[in-house]
Design an enzyme around this catalytic site. Structure first.
Site, PDB file in Angstrom:
ATOM      1  N   ASP A  98       0.854  -1.182   0.000  1.00  0.00           N
ATOM      2  CA  ASP A  98       0.000   0.000   0.000  1.00  0.00           C
ATOM      3  C   ASP A  98       0.892   1.234   0.000  1.00  0.00           C
ATOM      4  O   ASP A  98       1.301   1.731   1.044  1.00  0.00           O
ATOM      5  CB  ASP A  98      -0.915  -0.005   1.216  1.00  0.00           C
ATOM      6  N   ALA A  99       1.226   1.700  -1.204  1.00  0.00           N
ATOM      7  CA  ALA A  99       2.132   2.836  -1.355  1.00  0.00           C
ATOM      8  C   ALA A  99       1.470   4.023  -2.046  1.00  0.00           C
ATOM      9  O   ALA A  99       1.942   5.143  -1.928  1.00  0.00           O
ATOM     10  CB  ALA A  99       3.373   2.411  -2.139  1.00  0.00           C
ATOM     11  N   LYS A 100       0.380   3.747  -2.785  1.00  0.00           N
ATOM     12  CA  LYS A 100      -0.400   4.789  -3.477  1.00  0.00           C
ATOM     13  C   LYS A 100       0.493   5.723  -4.284  1.00  0.00           C
ATOM     14  O   LYS A 100       0.354   6.944  -4.242  1.00  0.00           O
ATOM     15  CB  LYS A 100      -1.256   5.572  -2.483  1.00  0.00           C
ATOM     16  N   ARG A 101       1.402   5.163  -5.046  1.00  0.00           N
ATOM     17  CA  ARG A 101       2.313   5.962  -5.847  1.00  0.00           C
ATOM     18  C   ARG A 101       1.629   6.472  -7.117  1.00  0.00           C
ATOM     19  O   ARG A 101       0.736   5.825  -7.659  1.00  0.00           O
ATOM     20  CB  ARG A 101       3.552   5.144  -6.228  1.00  0.00           C
ATOM     21  N   THR A 128      -0.612  -0.491  -4.720  1.00  0.00           N
ATOM     22  CA  THR A 128      -1.659   0.503  -4.943  1.00  0.00           C
ATOM     23  C   THR A 128      -1.050   1.729  -5.618  1.00  0.00           C
ATOM     24  O   THR A 128       0.065   2.142  -5.297  1.00  0.00           O
ATOM     25  CB  THR A 128      -2.330   0.927  -3.634  1.00  0.00           C
TER      26      THR A 128
END
Length: 283
Positions: A98-101, A128
């Site tokens: 879960d890094a939402k890059r 993510t």
């Protein structure tokens, strides 16, 4: 002749069928460390993460470390994250980072390589990403995922109330931004069996989403179960016929039962059973 790795979507479908459709977060934030009697430092972070992996990695479908809670401890925290990912995957769990890059060009390619290149120390089964520099900016991650047999989960309709101002905004063609993201993902997953590797993040707290086409032939990561107020019984009402492809994400709802391994396992099993029952009832 080089054989392509088995696609993430196929591996995820098998894990969900065998272990139950559940994703449990690994979120060593300060309040949870304190609740577990651990110090808010890299040692506490490592103890927390290792406990979750040892308790759950051999039985849940997906574990989802939140990168920020490790990164806040600097290079030593990232080293803990590397070990957490490797140990969880070795024990049989799929790891969703879960890094939402989200970025453009070579920077997005570097983010993709960080999490989706098998040679990387942080190589995960999926990551993510955020599409709000334009869906096309994600192409390096989408292409590398296809090549490496990994997955990408794109923020589409998130559970946080602030997300609506962007995700529900209407484009010139009359479609909302969130609906457009879902359409792109459906195109990426066309023809994949038993399920595509390109997923959407869609909040379980959003109520009736029947106006959206959630049948993207890919997984729907659904945060909001447990501490945010949604229950497994709500899933059918939110996701309708797409509920079989939902991967409910539970973090605090399971983690608050730690640090005992038996209690963590019991909580995860309870959530997984509730989801199974909800999905079976919708069949």
């Amino acid at each position: 002749m080089t054989t392509r790795p088995e696609p993430f979507g196929a591996r995820l479908r098998r894990a969900m069928d065998e272990r139950g459709p559940l994703c449990v977060g690994i979120d060593p934030h300060a309040a949870l460390l304190e609740a577990w009697g651990l110090t808010d430092d890299v040692a506490g972070c490592e103890r927390f993460a290792r406990t979750v992996v040892e308790a759950l990695a051999d039985r849940v479908a997906v574990l989802k470390p939140q990168s920020a809670f490790f990164e806040r401890f600097g290079s030593r925290g990232v080293a803990v994250l590397e070990r957490t990912v490797a140990e969880a995957r070795a024990a049989g769990a799929l790891v969703l980072m879960d890094a939402k890059r989200g970025d453009i060009g070579s920077t997005m390619a570097a983010y993709a390589a960080t999490y989706l290149d098998p040679a990387s120390p942080l190589f995960s089964d999926a990551v993510t990403v955020s599409p709000y520099l334009g869906y096309g900016s994600l192409r390096p991650a989408l292409d590398l995922a296809r090549e490496s047999g990994t997955g990408v989960f794109v923020l589409a309709l998130t559970s946080n109330p602030e997300g609506a101002e962007v995700q529900h905004a209407v484009r010139a063609d009359g479609a909302s931004v969130g609906a457009t993201v879902l359409r792109h993902l459906k195109e990426e997953n066309a023809g994949a069996a038993p399920m595509g590797s390109y997923g959407a993040v869609v909040g379980a707290t959003l109520g009736d989403l029947s106006s959206y086409d959630l049948a993207i032939n890919g997984p729907l990561l659904a945060p909001g179960i447990g501490a945010q107020g949604a229950t497994a019984a709500d899933l059918t009402g939110v996701f309708g016929a797409a509920v079989r492809d939902v991967v409910p994400n539970v973090s605090r709802g399971v983690l608050r039962h730690g640090p005992g391994a038996a209690a963590l396992r019991a909580a995860a099993e309870r959530f997984a059973d509730e989801v199974r029952e909800a999905v079976a009832g919708a069949a």
